[in-house]
Design a protein around this motif. Structure first.
Motif, PDB file in Angstrom:
ATOM      1  N   THR A  32     -35.414  18.149  59.275  1.00 51.53           N
ATOM      2  CA  THR A  32     -35.122  16.911  58.537  1.00 51.53           C
ATOM      3  C   THR A  32     -36.289  16.547  57.630  1.00 51.53           C
ATOM      4  O   THR A  32     -36.094  16.115  56.495  1.00 51.53           O
ATOM      5  N   ARG A  51     -28.743  14.528  54.124  1.00 51.41           N
ATOM      6  CA  ARG A  51     -27.566  13.695  53.832  1.00 51.41           C
ATOM      7  C   ARG A  51     -27.192  13.815  52.368  1.00 51.41           C
ATOM      8  O   ARG A  51     -28.035  13.991  51.506  1.00 51.41           O
ATOM      9  N   THR A  64     -23.656  12.781  49.455  1.00 53.53           N
ATOM     10  CA  THR A  64     -22.460  11.978  49.208  1.00 53.53           C
ATOM     11  C   THR A  64     -21.333  12.917  48.811  1.00 53.53           C
ATOM     12  O   THR A  64     -21.542  13.840  48.019  1.00 53.53           O
ATOM     13  N   TYR A  97     -18.243   8.830  49.952  1.00 58.93           N
ATOM     14  CA  TYR A  97     -18.669   8.537  51.321  1.00 58.93           C
ATOM     15  C   TYR A  97     -19.939   9.313  51.632  1.00 58.93           C
ATOM     16  O   TYR A  97     -20.134  10.424  51.134  1.00 58.93           O
ATOM     17  N   PRO A  98     -20.785   8.741  52.506  1.00 57.25           N
ATOM     18  CA  PRO A  98     -21.966   9.497  52.913  1.00 57.25           C
ATOM     19  C   PRO A  98     -21.569  10.630  53.862  1.00 57.25           C
ATOM     20  O   PRO A  98     -20.728  10.448  54.731  1.00 57.25           O
ATOM     21  N   LEU A  99     -22.131  11.779  53.631  1.00 57.98           N
ATOM     22  CA  LEU A  99     -21.942  12.941  54.496  1.00 57.98           C
ATOM     23  C   LEU A  99     -23.159  13.014  55.397  1.00 57.98           C
ATOM     24  O   LEU A  99     -24.299  12.965  54.918  1.00 57.98           O
ATOM     25  N   CYS A 100     -22.945  13.114  56.689  1.00 56.61           N
ATOM     26  CA  CYS A 100     -24.072  13.119  57.625  1.00 56.61           C
ATOM     27  C   CYS A 100     -24.922  14.373  57.440  1.00 56.61           C
ATOM     28  O   CYS A 100     -24.478  15.376  56.869  1.00 56.61           O
ATOM     29  N   THR A 101     -26.133  14.303  57.933  1.00 57.20           N
ATOM     30  CA  THR A 101     -26.996  15.471  57.960  1.00 57.20           C
ATOM     31  C   THR A 101     -26.284  16.558  58.754  1.00 57.20           C
ATOM     32  O   THR A 101     -25.709  16.302  59.799  1.00 57.20           O
ATOM     33  N   THR A 102     -26.311  17.775  58.251  1.00 62.04           N
ATOM     34  CA  THR A 102     -25.595  18.881  58.881  1.00 62.04           C
ATOM     35  C   THR A 102     -26.533  20.059  59.068  1.00 62.04           C
ATOM     36  O   THR A 102     -27.365  20.339  58.205  1.00 62.04           O
TER      37      THR A 102
END
Length: 87
Positions: A11, A35, A37, A46-51
């Motif tokens: 991260t 993260r 969008t 929408y926000p896309l989570c950390t993947t």
């Protein structure tokens, strides 16, 4: 390094790749994608989570879902790519 360490380091620095010492096939690695969008078919964003993504030896990338061992017990994660262990 543990799974938690990997998440913290990945991260903080999304250019890092990580592998496990137990992975015997060369060329596997995971990385933490920051993260972002995404735009839905409705046009809303929408926000896309950390993947965490996984690149397998077949060069296919997919979201990484670690095993219970990989998350809770493994301490063999390292910065790098499988088949090229840290020096």
């Amino acid at each position: 390094m543990t799974w938690s360490d990997l998440l913290r380091r990945g991260t903080a620095d999304p250019t890092l790749t990580f592998a496990r010492a137990k992975w015997t096939q060369a060329g596997k690695f995971v990385w933490v994608e920051p993260r972002a969008t995404v735009t839905a078919p409705t046009g809303a964003q929408y926000p896309l989570c950390t993947t965490v993504y996984f690149k397998d030896v077949d060069d296919v990338v997919k979201p990484y879902l670690p095993s219970m061992d990989g998350m809770t017990e493994a301490d063999d994660w390292y910065v790098g790519v499988s088949g090229r262990p840290p020096e």
